[in-house]
Structures are given as C-alpha cells and as structure tokens.
Design a protein around this motif. Structure first.
Motif, PDB file in Angstrom:
ATOM      1  N   SER A  55       0.830  -1.205   0.000  1.00 24.20           N
ATOM      2  CA  SER A  55       0.000   0.000   0.000  1.00 24.20           C
ATOM      3  C   SER A  55       0.865   1.255   0.000  1.00 24.20           C
ATOM      4  O   SER A  55       2.037   1.247   0.400  1.00 24.20           O
ATOM      5  N   VAL A  56       0.281   2.332  -0.482  1.00 24.43           N
ATOM      6  CA  VAL A  56       0.937   3.634  -0.501  1.00 24.43           C
ATOM      7  C   VAL A  56      -0.078   4.683  -0.056  1.00 24.43           C
ATOM      8  O   VAL A  56      -1.279   4.415   0.003  1.00 24.43           O
ATOM      9  N   ARG A  57       0.399   5.870   0.235  1.00 26.22           N
ATOM     10  CA  ARG A  57      -0.494   6.993   0.484  1.00 26.22           C
ATOM     11  C   ARG A  57       0.140   8.248  -0.095  1.00 26.22           C
ATOM     12  O   ARG A  57       1.370   8.335  -0.248  1.00 26.22           O
ATOM     13  N   LEU A  58      -0.717   9.199  -0.418  1.00 23.91           N
ATOM     14  CA  LEU A  58      -0.233  10.440  -1.012  1.00 23.91           C
ATOM     15  C   LEU A  58       0.503  11.272   0.028  1.00 23.91           C
ATOM     16  O   LEU A  58       0.088  11.364   1.185  1.00 23.91           O
ATOM     17  N   THR A  59       1.593  11.883  -0.394  1.00 19.46           N
ATOM     18  CA  THR A  59       2.228  12.892   0.431  1.00 19.46           C
ATOM     19  C   THR A  59       1.396  14.171   0.358  1.00 19.46           C
ATOM     20  O   THR A  59       0.446  14.267  -0.432  1.00 19.46           O
ATOM     21  N   GLN A  60       1.743  15.161   1.155  1.00 18.31           N
ATOM     22  CA  GLN A  60       1.028  16.438   1.079  1.00 18.31           C
ATOM     23  C   GLN A  60       1.181  17.048  -0.316  1.00 18.31           C
ATOM     24  O   GLN A  60       0.219  17.609  -0.867  1.00 18.31           O
ATOM     25  N   ALA A  61       2.360  16.912  -0.893  1.00 19.29           N
ATOM     26  CA  ALA A  61       2.573  17.425  -2.248  1.00 19.29           C
ATOM     27  C   ALA A  61       1.721  16.647  -3.251  1.00 19.29           C
ATOM     28  O   ALA A  61       1.175  17.222  -4.196  1.00 19.29           O
ATOM     29  N   GLY A  62       1.601  15.332  -3.037  1.00 20.98           N
ATOM     30  CA  GLY A  62       0.774  14.514  -3.916  1.00 20.98           C
ATOM     31  C   GLY A  62      -0.683  14.911  -3.842  1.00 20.98           C
ATOM     32  O   GLY A  62      -1.384  14.953  -4.871  1.00 20.98           O
ATOM     33  N   GLU A  63      -1.178  15.196  -2.630  1.00 28.67           N
ATOM     34  CA  GLU A  63      -2.568  15.632  -2.473  1.00 28.67           C
ATOM     35  C   GLU A  63      -2.802  16.967  -3.164  1.00 28.67           C
ATOM     36  O   GLU A  63      -3.861  17.192  -3.761  1.00 28.67           O
TER      37      GLU A  63
END
Length: 301
Positions: A55-63
């Motif tokens: 699994s992965v999650r978005l970084t703040q920059a990704g969001e």
C-alpha cells in the motif's frame, strides 16, 4: 510530464496501490513504479509515501498535485473529443455513489447510456456519502451521487435531484407492525438498523428518539440488503429509503411501520467546486437530472 504518467498517477492515487493500479491499467507493476518515479523526477517532489506491504499513500505534495492532474487529464479528454469532430460523447466518467442509488436508481440510467451513448463509459465507485464527498474533494472522482439530509457541502457544487422518504420496516409478525401509530418511545425498545446513516442523519435520529438522554448505539448492518434481511428475520427495525423497500413491502417480506422520521434525505449529484465539466460529464449530469427530476434545483453555493 506526459499523459500516461498522469493517468497512472491518478489511478494509483485513487486506489492507493501500485499493484491494483497496474492491474486496472493492464500494466506491469514495474511500469507503474517507473512512470510514478519519472513524474516525481519531473516535478522534483515525492508524490507517494511507500508503506509496509503493497500500500501507498499520497504525500502532502501529492494531495496538492492530484486536482491539477485531474484537470490536465480532463482537458486532454476534451481536446481529443474536439479534434475527433464527432458529436457523440466518448470517454470515461468516474462516479462515486451509494448502494441505494446504484441498486435502485441507476439501472435504467445505465441502460440508457449503454444504448444511446455507447462511447460513454460510466464507471461507478461504491462508498458511503462521506467517502464519496471526500473522494470528490481529492479529485479522485468526476462526480458523486449521494443521499444526505444536508444539501450544502463545502467546496462542492451540484444539483438536488429528488427527496427520498425514509421508511421504517420490520418483519410482518413484529409487535409494532399491526399498530396504527408507532411512537418514538416504542422505537427505543428495538434495535435500529441504519446501513447508510451519515453523521447528520445519525444526530437527527438520536435527537428524535433519545432527546438529551444517552442514545442506544445504532446497529450498522453494512449494506441495504443485509439490513432488509436482518429486519425480515426479526432482528430489528430497518430505516431505509422507500425506493429500497417498495418491492419487499408489496410482496409481504417486510411491513412498514406507522412512523416517519421528522426529516428526509435527498439524492444529489455533486462535483468539486471549480471543476470544468467535460462534455461527457455534462451529458451525465443532464441525463441523470432528466431521469430523476424534471426541474433539478441548484444547490446554493
């Protein structure tokens, strides 16, 4: 940046999994990883935080980047449609929706799109109303169809399509089924099944049934179908949209109670404020509005 990288990023951001994104896009996982890495290099930022497992999650920059990626992909689809010169909508519309709507409202609309607009691919993503609104805010969905007591949503625009009366149903031999009037006091003595209750609906129910007293926890059955089956088995009272129980009442599987909650939910079609609706999204909005109401009311900004 290129369109393929943006498409892969959007898919991985929606699914929060490189392996699932690869499966849906028919890519090797190494290709997805490479495209994401290439996009991160082009932007000079990390878009995903790799977690344990797959699994992965978005970084703040990704969001922050996701809404821009969605807009770029939308413009690319619009450009392709315009240069093809065809008058028929063609492309994908990703719609978040709830079980009640997908099961009891969408079938005739999907049949219409299939026959009248075969080039338009309507993809439904199931979830609760909260999950749908959150996904819209992240840019992970194009549109959302929700049932809610509230018709104003932060950072959202849309149309109110119709009110959806709620009906309390029980098994036919339930003690309350034969009563000509059911009171809130009587309802407190039986477990209440509310599969799709959002926080606002929950607060209104608790205020109606328990007032200032400590409320009895509501039983969340998970799905509309399980709520109906549990109610039919005598496990409690299911509070569901009338459209979801009409056939069960007609066939005698469930019996309606002589009680109505002091509020209604509305079926609403939403999109993120500032979204530029593509031709395909506009066709979906217009046709769904036609199906569910002749005069759809604008949600106040």
């Amino acid at each position: 940046m290129d369109i393929r990288q943006l498409t892969t990023f959007q898919k991985a951001a929606t699914l929060l999994s490189f392996s699932r994104a690869a499966a849906e896009l028919n890519y090797a996982q190494s290709s997805v990883t490479g495209q994401i890495r290439g996009l991160e290099n082009a932007l000079g930022i990390e878009l995903f935080e790799r977690l344990s497992g797959r699994s992965v999650r978005l970084t703040q920059a990704g969001e922050r980047f996701l809404p821009y990626a969605e807009q770029l992909l939308s413009l690319a689809d619009e450009a392709r449609s315009a240069t093809r010169g065809g008058s028929e909508p063609a492309g994908r519309v990703l719609v978040g929706t709830m079980e009640s709507i997908a099961t009891y409202r969408m079938p005739p609309m999907l049949e219409f799109f299939h026959h009248r607009h075969p080039g338009l691919q309507v993809v439904l993503r199931p979830g609760s109303g909260e999950e749908t609104v959150q996904a819209l805010g992240r840019g992970a969905l194009d549109l959302g169809l929700v049932m809610d007591v509230e018709t104003r949503h932060a950072s959202m625009e849309g149309v109110v399509l119709r009110t959806e009366p709620l009906v309390a149903v029980v098994c036919p031999d339930h003690l309350l089924a034969a009563r000509r009037l059911v009171t809130a006091d009587q309802l407190r003595e039986t477990p209440l099944l509310v599969p799709e209750a959002g926080p606002r609906c929950r607060r209104l129910l608790e205020r109606e049934l328990w007032g200032g007293r400590e409320p009895v926890p509501l039983l969340e059955s998970g799905t509309v179908e399980s709520a109906k089956r549990w109610a039919a088995a005598g496990l409690g009272i299911a509070l569901l949209p009338a459209v979801a129980v009409a056939d069960d009442i007609d066939t005698g599987v469930l019996a309606p109670l002589a009680w109505r909650p002091p509020f209604e939910v509305s079926t609403q079609l939403l999109w993120r404020r500032g979204t530029r609706l593509t031709r395909e999204m506009r066709v979906f909005v217009d046709k769904v509005s036609e199906f569910l109401t002749g005069e759809a009311d604008r949600i106040a900004a």
